[in-house]
Write an enzyme that holds these catalytic residues in place. Sequence first.
Site, PDB file in Angstrom:
ATOM      1  N   ASP A 473       0.780  -1.241   0.000  1.00  0.00           N
ATOM      2  CA  ASP A 473       0.000   0.000   0.000  1.00  0.00           C
ATOM      3  C   ASP A 473       0.811   1.291   0.000  1.00  0.00           C
ATOM      4  OD1 ASP A 473      -1.870  -1.957   0.399  1.00  0.00           O
ATOM      5  OD2 ASP A 473      -2.610  -1.218   2.307  1.00  0.00           O
ATOM      6  N   GLU A 550      -7.470  -3.607  -3.653  1.00  0.00           N
ATOM      7  CA  GLU A 550      -8.804  -3.252  -3.205  1.00  0.00           C
ATOM      8  C   GLU A 550      -9.139  -1.841  -3.694  1.00  0.00           C
ATOM      9  OE1 GLU A 550     -10.546  -4.328   1.020  1.00  0.00           O
ATOM     10  OE2 GLU A 550      -9.244  -2.589   1.119  1.00  0.00           O
ATOM     11  N   GLU A 554      -7.765   4.914  -4.320  1.00  0.00           N
ATOM     12  CA  GLU A 554      -6.609   5.448  -3.610  1.00  0.00           C
ATOM     13  C   GLU A 554      -5.355   5.325  -4.471  1.00  0.00           C
ATOM     14  OE1 GLU A 554      -7.173   5.304   1.102  1.00  0.00           O
ATOM     15  OE2 GLU A 554      -7.407   3.317   0.204  1.00  0.00           O
TER      16      GLU A 554
END
Length: 977
Positions: A473, A550, A554
Amino acid sequence: MTSSVRPRRWIVAAAGGAALLVLGASLIAGHAPPAEAATVGAGSYTTTPVGPLPSGCGQISTNPRQYVTADAPAGAVPTNDWWSSLLWKRTDCAFSEPLHAHPLSYDTFTDGLGFSANSTPAISGTSTGVGEYHYPYTEDIRVGVAGLGAPTTKVAGWSDWTVTPYWSDGARTMRATIGHGLPFAYFQTTGGDAQIRVTGTPQVWANANSMIGFTVNGHDYVGYAPTGAGWTVSGGRITSTLAGRGYFSVALLPTTGSTAPADRSALAESYGRYAHAHVTGTRLSYAYDPASSTVTTTYAFTVTPREGAVAQTVVSLYPHQWKALTGSTPISQSYPSARGRMKVLTGVDRFRTTMTFHGVLPELPAVGDGAGADLATLTGYLAADRANPMDRRGDDTYWTGKGLGRAARIAEISDQVGDTGTRDSALTAIRNTLTDWFTASTGKTSRLFYYDANWGTLIGYPASYGSDQELNDHHFHYGYFIAAAATLAKFDPQWASTGRYGGMVDLLIRDADNYDRADTRFPYLRDFDIYAGHDWASGHGSFAAGNNQESSSEGMNFAGALIQWGQATGNAAVRDAGVFLYTTQAAAIQEYWFDSADQNFPAGFEHSTVGMVWGDGGAYSTWFSAEPEMIQGINQLPVTGGHLYLGYDPAYVRRNYAELVRNNGGPPTVWQDIIWEFLALGDPDTALANLRANGGYTPEEGESRGHTFHWIRNLAALGAVDTSVRASHPLATVFTRAGARTYVASNVSGSPITVTFSDGTRLTVPAGRTATTGAYTWSGGNAGGGTDPTPGPTTPGPGPTPTTPAPTTPAPTTPGPSPTGSTSPDRYLLPGGGLAAAAGAAGQATVVAANGNHDGTPTNPLVFTATGLNLSYSGGATRFDLFLDAATAVGNGVQARVSYDLTGDGTFDRVETYRYFATDPLPGYEHYTTAAGLLASSGPLGDLRNGTVRLEVWSAIGANPTTLGLGNRSTLHLAQG
């Protein structure tokens, strides 16, 4: 990841039939040594570990090249890729998890490379609840060397979308090159015969001239040996001596619709032309052309002939690629995949795509009449956040990032509406937070970044959701930091300079997606899968279902942040990298997360979206919640001016929202603001009604009431994103409502710019400002901010139809020019050509038929004039509301021009020509307003000192007259009001 419900990666879930690893660790090591700082301008990072490091099998924490051969490429090892579990061994310490390359999936074993061409999805869950589909690895064949028993599989090489696994047991070796889009796998072997072991008994339909074609589990494969070699079949084993040459290839044939051996053989022969032209490398190049707002991407293959002179290959393209393909034509055959049909190109060493970049904005412009209750509502929300604009929910990289993102939205909006107090509070919070994180003083162990030279990565501590031990991430977390830095750079360019803290921002960019191939400190485009067209979130990808992502939105926050940071700091390389990432991934999201064309999700998967994309499929679920609002909302947040791609297909937006309501059993009850903001891109009126009716909602953790109100309220005025018009500037876009376009551009530089749109519209944008056509900005603001936040002239433009002042009791009026010395900006159109401060008796005039095309050129106009005007200009815009009735006439269009002679010297200093208004063939007045938009404008606005204003109204098109309502009907509001 945005919910504090529970961490996204530290849970147990099923995917593709395998259990996901449960991980947990303290954020900060208990006895970490003091940090040693390395300076970058005024900033710094530490080179001494202060917390957990990437972890896995053996000594991989300190030696990420533990499973890499000595002749593999130098520099930082790639992570976050479709094949990462082969190099970063974490759950299988000898081999890998399945590697989903498409159209084939692979797995590694002691005796070779397994192939799966699974074309049957496994669908689970329900149509209204959590559900998923996977094309799990189901082995058809295993390719190796007879007798091979390697203790582990290593990585001998990689390129932009290929990898080369390597086996050795001391007596036998094998190298295999596999990659995205390649129907071939290429092999080099020593120490024994090539061997293909088949699940069951192969159905051989060709075996001659060094080629063997066979079917297993309904899939057609072909083995190609060197010229002069043959293949021997014995039960479920196919072998070849390779005539001692040590190379061969195996291909999966595309579906043909025919089972005739002759048809299969013909296709196998055509593929055979390229069988020994081994792909030994792949390379991306891209170019952004601001003038045409296009991104041209070249996917190139290095092809090494093992025999013969052919240096081309066969490739298959994902939907986002073949839909944008230029200069090539696929053949009729295709492959099924977890991403939809993959179309085939033969005889190529490269292919190109061309996509349109539709622009991003620092924030939506504040449009509409800002003098009323809505402006008061917004400024009240902003004032409430003045003392705590970040509203931080945690101290780690993710939650700090979310707080920075919140503050950046507040700063942008506050500046637009002239709330300098809240703006400066938000900017101060951003500056202080970023400066703190970008300073790694000796002894400091928290709120800093650590560079690990072994892994070639920059890790922020406190870390979160595996961003340290799994390198998860980074693009999610750091995207918020970069976006906030881009906002700060507009107002404080010195802070963002290379000599101050700009170098630290650049390191965050390079860590997540290094745009500079010459920089070997970080892998090239770490988080971005170049061929698949989107990011991967997991660093190691060690799952049976492959890697996963996911929150695509973002990821887009990161891409949009690069565009804005590059533009604000004059770094074209960063800007162009951002445009490439943004444009490519926007297309991929439409295909693989949204399937907006309903072509890629398998039949039987009854969802219009997925919360997660996996290497072998997709899932209507998240790592942290089963609530539909979060499953769908995780691919919508954060909502910013960099997320307008979510509105490229308004009909899909409405369909997505309808599914949420269906699955939820009613409207959203959590993350309502995120869902309404998304809905506003497809149905802004409903979104605004929902917001007004539900004022007691709980904001999502990274949102603010002010931003939500601003976003939805202004989209209700602007309408939908118009993808039919392109702009010559990256911070520009177009909206359409009721047939009227609003053109928006933001200038974060210190000099005026002119943006040209593809339909010929030109928009001049002052330094440090956002300008619009056709939308009058909210009073008191700066329309977008920049290095000079002082209010000044704005380019006028549309919004909602202004409210017509209520009629007053008619008073006697004298037709003609208004009296000298008037100070009222509101003017009524009177019979005889006056523009009076007071309404007159109801009347009408006839706008004569055009009988031709007079668009932009006043022809036989009605003229209305006011003289002797004394009004101060404070940044307003012209507004008018003209009552028109074409009765039953078809094809009429009435146009208006407003001219300002600021000093009454007979010269018009400012002239505004508006787009014509097409009247309907129904009796009754219609409203022609400034919402139609500016067609052209020239000259500055300013104070009226004994000035004159003239309004001209004429028929631009149509063969019939139109009635114009006068007296107490049609009005003109001067820009000076």
